[in-house]
Structure formats: structure tokens, C-alpha cells
Motif scaffolding. Structure first.
Motif, short mmCIF file in Angstrom:
data_model
loop_
_atom_site.label_atom_id
_atom_site.label_comp_id
_atom_site.label_asym_id
_atom_site.label_seq_id
_atom_site.Cartn_x
_atom_site.Cartn_y
_atom_site.Cartn_z
N GLY A 196 0.73 -1.27 -0.02
CA GLY A 196 0.06 0.14 0.00
C GLY A 196 1.02 1.34 -0.08
O GLY A 196 0.54 2.27 -0.54
N ILE A 197 1.94 1.37 0.75
CA ILE A 197 2.89 2.33 0.64
C ILE A 197 3.41 2.65 -0.79
O ILE A 197 3.57 3.57 -1.05
CB ILE A 197 3.80 2.09 1.95
CG1 ILE A 197 3.41 2.40 3.11
CG2 ILE A 197 5.11 3.33 1.76
CD1 ILE A 197 4.24 1.79 4.24
N ARG A 211 2.08 1.68 -3.46
CA ARG A 211 1.14 2.39 -4.35
C ARG A 211 0.74 3.57 -4.19
O ARG A 211 0.82 4.55 -5.03
CB ARG A 211 -0.28 1.30 -4.08
CG ARG A 211 -1.30 1.67 -5.03
CD ARG A 211 -2.32 2.55 -4.58
NE ARG A 211 -2.80 1.90 -3.19
CZ ARG A 211 -3.51 2.48 -2.15
NH1 ARG A 211 -3.85 3.75 -2.14
NH2 ARG A 211 -3.99 1.80 -1.21
N ARG A 212 0.93 4.23 -2.74
CA ARG A 212 0.52 5.56 -2.53
C ARG A 212 1.60 6.46 -3.17
O ARG A 212 1.38 7.37 -3.76
CB ARG A 212 0.39 5.72 -1.12
CG ARG A 212 -1.16 5.14 -0.77
CD ARG A 212 -1.28 5.66 0.71
NE ARG A 212 -0.41 5.01 1.64
CZ ARG A 212 -0.77 3.88 2.16
NH1 ARG A 212 -1.91 3.17 1.91
NH2 ARG A 212 0.10 3.30 3.18
N LYS A 213 3.22 6.00 -3.12
CA LYS A 213 4.15 6.72 -3.49
C LYS A 213 4.13 6.65 -5.07
O LYS A 213 4.26 7.72 -5.53
CB LYS A 213 5.27 5.96 -3.26
CG LYS A 213 6.65 6.63 -3.73
CD LYS A 213 6.99 7.58 -2.91
CE LYS A 213 8.41 8.28 -3.28
NZ LYS A 213 8.85 9.61 -2.62
N THR A 249 1.49 6.62 -6.98
CA THR A 249 0.31 7.66 -7.54
C THR A 249 0.79 8.96 -7.16
O THR A 249 0.39 9.92 -7.86
CB THR A 249 -1.02 7.30 -6.55
OG1 THR A 249 -1.52 6.10 -6.54
CG2 THR A 249 -2.17 8.29 -6.81
N HIS A 250 1.54 9.25 -6.18
CA HIS A 250 2.20 10.70 -6.01
C HIS A 250 3.24 10.95 -6.93
O HIS A 250 2.79 12.30 -7.36
CB HIS A 250 2.63 10.72 -4.29
CG HIS A 250 3.30 11.88 -4.22
ND1 HIS A 250 2.59 13.00 -3.80
CD2 HIS A 250 4.87 12.22 -4.34
CE1 HIS A 250 3.51 14.17 -3.67
NE2 HIS A 250 4.94 13.70 -3.81
N THR A 284 -1.84 9.63 -13.59
CA THR A 284 -1.95 8.15 -12.99
C THR A 284 -3.07 7.21 -14.02
O THR A 284 -3.02 6.08 -14.30
CB THR A 284 -2.43 7.87 -11.78
OG1 THR A 284 -1.32 8.72 -11.10
CG2 THR A 284 -2.58 6.76 -11.04
N LYS A 296 -5.83 -0.02 -7.55
CA LYS A 296 -6.35 1.12 -6.68
C LYS A 296 -5.80 2.43 -7.18
O LYS A 296 -6.40 3.61 -7.03
CB LYS A 296 -6.01 0.59 -5.24
CG LYS A 296 -6.63 -0.36 -4.62
CD LYS A 296 -6.14 -0.50 -3.15
CE LYS A 296 -6.57 -1.75 -2.53
NZ LYS A 296 -6.07 -1.83 -1.15
N CYS A 297 -4.81 2.27 -8.07
CA CYS A 297 -4.23 3.51 -8.87
C CYS A 297 -5.32 4.02 -9.79
O CYS A 297 -5.05 5.21 -10.25
CB CYS A 297 -2.98 3.20 -9.41
SG CYS A 297 -1.83 3.02 -8.18
#
Length: 248
Positions: free
Chosen positions: A48-49, A51-53, A55-56, A62, A83-84
Motif C-alpha cells: 500500500g505504501i 502504491r501511494r508513492k 500515485t504521488h 495516473t 487502486k491507482c
């Protein structure tokens, strides 16, 4: 060349690629159970970390991104990347057994049309130059037979300005973690999987793999820039990020 790039963690005397493929084929049916059990489910948090990185980094791009997940195994990171809301996800692995599980999971999750799973060698990718907007590797980079060749191939197929994100266990000298890797993990893995070789290979591959700035030096020598990494969960795992330069 950084001396740490020259490592040999093959589970047999020769033919690492073949040995790794066969090993993961053997343990594929129990891989997910053991992976989550032995990491106490923290591996889900780490993905999850990442994936969030990602996306950022991609930001507004994205939604139209073409993503490449290498050493996908049973597809856990590829499913997380859904989830992206990216345009497409291509997931590649060397092991037919692992891919078989990934495809079954995709059908079960009703995501069979969302991810393209295909067998392939990360050190000899069949994709054209500049095909993807990002590449990811979770807990598979240390299994490359030729690390530099694999990293160079990834550089070739991602577009200029695109990121490579790597999740990998860290070589830590802390007593409790080293005891877990050397003693407890192989013991539990052997009991539950019945495969002594596989769960002896795993800790050896972690301990010998070039981590931290050693991996960063190899990435830079392969042509990446803007290398950074962040230790996760007391340094057990690290998230690495590097970028393909514009104009390359």
C-alpha cells in the motif's frame, strides 16, 4: 563496479534462473499463505505504501498510465496497483506456477480483464522501448540472475521521466531480525511448505543482496537518476525509487 553487485545467492550450484523458477513453481500453492503468515501480514501494508508513492509521483497522469509489475508472483502488488485506477497493468513472472495462482485469483476477484498476466524474463523483456509509464518490483529483484541486466531492461522499457519502484527486504544486522531470518523463518517455512531448499534460499537471498545505498549505486550505474529509499518497519523492508532520465 560496486563490489556489492557481485553476489551469488542461487539455491543450487548453477543455473540460478532455472533453479528459482522451479523453486517457486514448487511452493506456489502455499506461497500466499506463507508470505502473509511469515510477514505477519505487514507485506500488505508495504504494498500500500508503494502504491501511494507511485500515485504521488504520477499525479494527474495516473489515470492514463501503463504500468509494468515485474516478478509479480501471485499478483499481490498488481492487485494493489488496481487502486491507482491506471489505464493498464501488465504483470510478468518467470514461474508458470505462480502465474497460474495469480490468474485464478484474478478470476475469483473478478479482475481477469483488468490485469494482463504473462510469463517472461525480466532480464530479457519482450516489450518495445519506452512502453510503460512506471515499473514496480516487490520482493523479486533479489531473484534476478543478472541484476544489472534486469535493471537495464527495465530502464529500456519505461518512458523517459518514468519511475521504477522496488520493495525489498533489507539486510539488517539487528539480532532479533537476523535470528528470525536465519532460524525461525526457515523452520516455519520448511514445516508448512515441505520445501527445505526454498526457505533456506529466502534468508540467504536477503542477507546477501545489496541493500540501501549499495543498490542505489547499481541503479545509478545502470542509468537511473534521483535515487532515494525509505526504510519501513524498523528497516525490515525498504522502498526504493529511481527515475529514467528525460532524453534517455
Amino acid at each position: 563496479m560496486n563490489e556489492s553487485a557481485n553476489y551469488n545467492i542461487a539455491p543450487a550450484n548453477s543455473g540460478k534462473k532455472k533453479q528459482v523458477r522451479n523453486m517457486f513453481d514448487r511452493i506456489s500453492l502455499r506461497y500466499d499463505l506463507l508470505n502473509h503468515l511469515l510477514s505477519f501480514n505487514i507485506d500488505k501494508l508495504w504494498r500500500g505504501i508503494l502504491r501511494r508513492k507511485l500515485t504521488h509521483i504520477l499525479g494527474a497522469n495516473t489515470a492514463k498510465a501503463e504500468l509494468l509489475d515485474l516478478a509479480t508472483g501471485t499478483g499481490d502488488l498488481a492487485f494493489e496497483l488496481l487502486k491507482c485506477q491506471a489505464a493498464n497493468i501488465t504483470a510478468v513472472d518467470l514461474s508458470p506456477g505462480m502465474l497460474s495462482i495469480a490468474k485464478k485469483k484474478a478470476i475469483y476477484k473478478d479482475r481477469a480483464n483488468k490485469i494482463f498476466f504473462t510469463d517472461g524474463d525480466a532480464e530479457k523483456l519482450c516489450f518495445s522501448n519506452n512502453s510503460f509509464d512506471a515499473a514496480t518490483v516487490a520482493f523479486g529483484i533479489r531473484n534476478f540472475e543478472d541484476l544489472e541486466r534486469g535493471l537495464s531492461e527495465i530502464l529500456r522499457v519505461i518512458r523517459p521521466g518514468s519511475p521504477l519502484l522496488i520493495l525489498e527486504f533489507s539486510n539488517t544486522s539487528k539480532g532479533l531480525t537476523r535470528w528470525y531470518l536465519n532460524s525461525l523463518l526457515p523452520f516455519i517455512g520448511r514445516i508448512l511448505s515441505g520445501d527445505k531448499e526454498a526457505y533456506s534460499y529466502l534468508p540467504a537471498s536477503i542477507i546477501k543482496f545489496p541493500a540501501g545505498n549499495d543498490l542505489g549505486n547499481i541503479l545509478i550505474e545502470c542509468g537511473y537518476k534521483n535515487f532515494s529509499y525509505k526504510k519501513l518497519t524498523l528497516g525490515i523492508c525498504s522502498l526504493y525509487t529511481a527515475i529514467k532520465p528525460i532524453g534517455q
